[in-house]
Write a protein that holds these residues in place. Structure first.
Motif, PDB file in Angstrom:
ATOM      1  N   ASN A 239       0.869  -1.175   0.000  1.00 13.72           N
ATOM      2  CA  ASN A 239       0.000   0.000   0.000  1.00 13.72           C
ATOM      3  C   ASN A 239       0.911   1.232   0.000  1.00 13.72           C
ATOM      4  OD1 ASN A 239      -1.667   2.161   0.615  1.00 13.72           O
ATOM      5  ND2 ASN A 239      -2.781   1.096   2.234  1.00 13.72           N
ATOM      6  N   PRO A 240       0.826   2.094  -1.012  1.00 12.61           N
ATOM      7  CA  PRO A 240       1.755   3.224  -1.072  1.00 12.61           C
ATOM      8  C   PRO A 240       1.488   4.318  -0.046  1.00 12.61           C
ATOM      9  CG  PRO A 240       0.157   3.377  -2.854  1.00 12.61           C
ATOM     10  CD  PRO A 240      -0.075   2.048  -2.178  1.00 12.61           C
ATOM     11  N   ALA A 245       3.411   8.741   3.616  1.00  9.56           N
ATOM     12  CA  ALA A 245       3.422   9.362   4.943  1.00  9.56           C
ATOM     13  C   ALA A 245       4.830   9.415   5.523  1.00  9.56           C
ATOM     14  CB  ALA A 245       2.493   8.594   5.877  1.00  9.56           C
ATOM     15  N   MET A 246       5.650   8.421   5.199  1.00  8.65           N
ATOM     16  CA  MET A 246       7.017   8.377   5.701  1.00  8.65           C
ATOM     17  C   MET A 246       8.001   9.061   4.758  1.00  8.65           C
ATOM     18  SD  MET A 246       7.035   4.432   7.101  1.00  8.65           S
ATOM     19  CE  MET A 246       8.697   4.570   7.762  1.00  8.65           C
ATOM     20  N   LYS A 248       8.919   8.173   1.930  1.00  8.55           N
ATOM     21  CA  LYS A 248       9.712   7.257   1.119  1.00  8.55           C
ATOM     22  C   LYS A 248       9.247   7.254  -0.330  1.00  8.55           C
ATOM     23  CE  LYS A 248      10.953   4.037   4.820  1.00  8.55           C
ATOM     24  NZ  LYS A 248      10.893   2.622   5.288  1.00  8.55           N
ATOM     25  N   LEU A 249       8.021   7.700  -0.564  1.00  5.87           N
ATOM     26  CA  LEU A 249       7.457   7.801  -1.906  1.00  5.87           C
ATOM     27  C   LEU A 249       6.839   9.190  -2.046  1.00  5.87           C
ATOM     28  CD1 LEU A 249       5.481   5.103  -3.846  1.00  5.87           C
ATOM     29  CD2 LEU A 249       4.649   7.449  -3.792  1.00  5.87           C
ATOM     30  N   LYS A 250       7.197   9.880  -3.108  1.00  3.33           N
ATOM     31  CA  LYS A 250       6.714  11.233  -3.329  1.00  3.33           C
ATOM     32  C   LYS A 250       6.010  11.316  -4.679  1.00  3.33           C
ATOM     33  CE  LYS A 250      10.691  13.031  -0.764  1.00  3.33           C
ATOM     34  NZ  LYS A 250      11.910  13.876  -0.842  1.00  3.33           N
ATOM     35  N   VAL A 251       4.877  11.983  -4.694  1.00  2.00           N
ATOM     36  CA  VAL A 251       4.107  12.188  -5.926  1.00  2.00           C
ATOM     37  C   VAL A 251       4.194  13.656  -6.302  1.00  2.00           C
ATOM     38  CG1 VAL A 251       1.858  11.969  -7.037  1.00  2.00           C
ATOM     39  CG2 VAL A 251       2.553  10.309  -5.287  1.00  2.00           C
ATOM     40  N   HIS A 252       4.652  13.932  -7.517  1.00  2.00           N
ATOM     41  CA  HIS A 252       4.810  15.293  -8.003  1.00  2.00           C
ATOM     42  C   HIS A 252       3.801  15.579  -9.116  1.00  2.00           C
ATOM     43  CE1 HIS A 252       8.691  15.477  -5.862  1.00  2.00           C
ATOM     44  NE2 HIS A 252       8.919  14.266  -6.360  1.00  2.00           N
ATOM     45  N   ASP A 253       3.158  16.719  -9.086  1.00  2.00           N
ATOM     46  CA  ASP A 253       2.203  17.159 -10.108  1.00  2.00           C
ATOM     47  C   ASP A 253       1.095  16.115 -10.281  1.00  2.00           C
ATOM     48  OD1 ASP A 253       0.774  18.246 -12.188  1.00  2.00           O
ATOM     49  OD2 ASP A 253       2.466  18.368 -13.582  1.00  2.00           O
ATOM     50  N   VAL A 254       0.287  15.992  -9.231  1.00  2.00           N
ATOM     51  CA  VAL A 254      -0.790  15.000  -9.227  1.00  2.00           C
ATOM     52  C   VAL A 254      -1.738  15.203 -10.401  1.00  2.00           C
ATOM     53  CG1 VAL A 254      -2.802  14.186  -7.948  1.00  2.00           C
ATOM     54  CG2 VAL A 254      -0.659  14.624  -6.753  1.00  2.00           C
ATOM     55  N   GLY A 255      -2.071  16.456 -10.700  1.00  3.69           N
ATOM     56  CA  GLY A 255      -2.976  16.712 -11.808  1.00  3.69           C
ATOM     57  C   GLY A 255      -2.448  16.193 -13.120  1.00  3.69           C
ATOM     58  N   GLY A 256      -1.143  16.330 -13.324  1.00  2.00           N
ATOM     59  CA  GLY A 256      -0.549  15.796 -14.545  1.00  2.00           C
ATOM     60  C   GLY A 256      -0.624  14.283 -14.619  1.00  2.00           C
ATOM     61  N   LEU A 276      -1.604   5.555  -8.901  1.00  2.00           N
ATOM     62  CA  LEU A 276      -2.554   6.546  -9.398  1.00  2.00           C
ATOM     63  C   LEU A 276      -3.838   6.549  -8.585  1.00  2.00           C
ATOM     64  CD1 LEU A 276      -2.049   6.645 -13.238  1.00  2.00           C
ATOM     65  CD2 LEU A 276      -1.053   8.026 -11.441  1.00  2.00           C
ATOM     66  N   GLN A 277      -4.155   5.465  -7.926  1.00  3.92           N
ATOM     67  CA  GLN A 277      -5.259   5.510  -6.967  1.00  3.92           C
ATOM     68  C   GLN A 277      -4.924   6.489  -5.857  1.00  3.92           C
ATOM     69  OE1 GLN A 277      -5.941   1.495  -5.697  1.00  3.92           O
ATOM     70  NE2 GLN A 277      -6.417   0.782  -7.755  1.00  3.92           N
ATOM     71  N   LEU A 278      -3.663   6.461  -5.440  1.00  2.00           N
ATOM     72  CA  LEU A 278      -3.217   7.418  -4.431  1.00  2.00           C
ATOM     73  C   LEU A 278      -3.358   8.845  -4.963  1.00  2.00           C
ATOM     74  CD1 LEU A 278      -1.716   8.025  -1.743  1.00  2.00           C
ATOM     75  CD2 LEU A 278       0.410   7.802  -3.039  1.00  2.00           C
ATOM     76  N   ALA A 279      -2.955   9.063  -6.219  1.00  2.00           N
ATOM     77  CA  ALA A 279      -3.085  10.403  -6.801  1.00  2.00           C
ATOM     78  C   ALA A 279      -4.546  10.819  -6.871  1.00  2.00           C
ATOM     79  CB  ALA A 279      -2.455  10.415  -8.193  1.00  2.00           C
ATOM     80  N   ALA A 280      -5.416   9.884  -7.219  1.00  4.27           N
ATOM     81  CA  ALA A 280      -6.841  10.211  -7.318  1.00  4.27           C
ATOM     82  C   ALA A 280      -7.397  10.621  -5.959  1.00  4.27           C
ATOM     83  CB  ALA A 280      -7.617   9.015  -7.864  1.00  4.27           C
TER      84      ALA A 280
END
Length: 297
Positions: A239-240, A245-246, A248-256, A276-280
């Motif tokens: 589960n990302p 939260a820690m 260890k994984l970063k999402v940049h420009d969610v809209g893109g 992408l579920q996380l981004a959504a």
């Protein structure tokens, strides 16, 4: 107008090195483990992991894909879960020697394709588990599967896959995703970034380009983490959310990233679903956006 075809533009020599390197590493790991050991995949031993990656008399996945590309890619995508269940059940009692031999047959079949089949087949569409995808992208897709299952074998006592195999897996993931985006006319770019560098694609009306990304670079939409963590998240092994939260994984420009959402309407099995579920969820979207290229396999 010339059409870009992702990793096919790089040529067979590079793809061959990536795929066969992944095969050789997986085979070496498989030879070291007790195939009877349970893995982290529910209901699967190391035996089942290896069996479903093998070539058997009743399961010749690569030959079927080549024939599909030769004959115009007719038919419907197979259900990978159903195929895996059938193959693992049929060969549940295969001996260790038979399982390892089946793995070698699949590796050898891949090597023969890359060495002997006409180059024109590389960009011919084949019916894969995610729909019509250029044959060379499907062949390279083996690197993703071998990297993910190499990580699965760690739970059975194997050494982790080396960095080059993980990078090949990311390249395969990016290539297939870019091809499906281009097929739907999506104009965009996405990067999978790691501390050792990563891979990205750009898609538009002229197809898709796959690019190697230097360490520390991720302009525009990107998901950033270690290579193994990216593969674990993309395949649904973890589960990302806790990784985010820690930090260890970063999402940049969610809209893109969400420009890829239309793919799911056509191809529910596209890779990278949990990311992408996380981004959504981050932007208030409901449910999953992308799903399961190889899920278990």
């Amino acid at each position: 107008m010339d059409r870009h075809q992702g990793m096919a533009d790089a040529g067979r020599e590079q793809v061959s090195s990536m795929v066969l390197g992944a095969w050789d590493t997986f085979l070496a790991r498989a030879e070291t483990v007790d195939l009877e050991r349970s893995s982290r995949l529910p209901g699967w031993r190391a035996h089942e992991i290896c069996v479903h990656l093998g070539c058997w008399d009743d399961h010749t996945a690569l030959a079927d894909l080549i024939e599909s590309a030769r004959t115009g890619a007719h038919g419907t995508p197979p259900d990978p879960d159903a195929v895996n269940a059938r193959v693992t059940a049929a060969h549940r009692d295969a001996s260790r020697e038979e399982v390892l031999a089946a793995l070698r047959r699949n590796r050898d079949a891949t090597a023969r394709y890359l060495a002997e089949e006409p180059v024109e087949l590389d960009t011919a569409p084949a019916v894969s588990v995610v729909g019509q995808v250029p044959l060379l992208s499907v062949v390279l897709g083996q690197a993703y599967e071998l990297a993910v299952h190499g990580l699965d074998l760690v739970s059975c006592g194997a050494e982790p896959p080396p960095a080059d195999v993980l990078q090949s897996g990311l390249a395969a993931l990016v290539d297939v995703t870019g091809g499906l985006a281009a097929d739907l006319g999506i104009v965009g770019r996405v990067t999978l970034a790691t501390p050792d560098g990563g891979w990205g694609f750009d898609s538009d009306a002229r197809g898709w380009r796959v690019r190697r990304v230097p360490a520390g670079e991720h302009e525009g939409p990107a998901v950033e983490a270690s290579a193994d963590l990216l593969l674990e998240a993309a395949s649904g092994r973890i589960n990302p959310v806790p990784a985010v939260a820690m930090r260890k994984l970063k999402v940049h420009d969610v809209g893109g990233l969400l420009t890829l959402a239309p793919i799911v309407q056509k191809v529910p099995g596209i890779p990278g679903g949990p990311i992408l579920q996380l981004a959504a969820r981050t932007v208030g979207g409901a449910g999953g956006v992308l799903g399961r290229l190889f899920r278990k396999g």
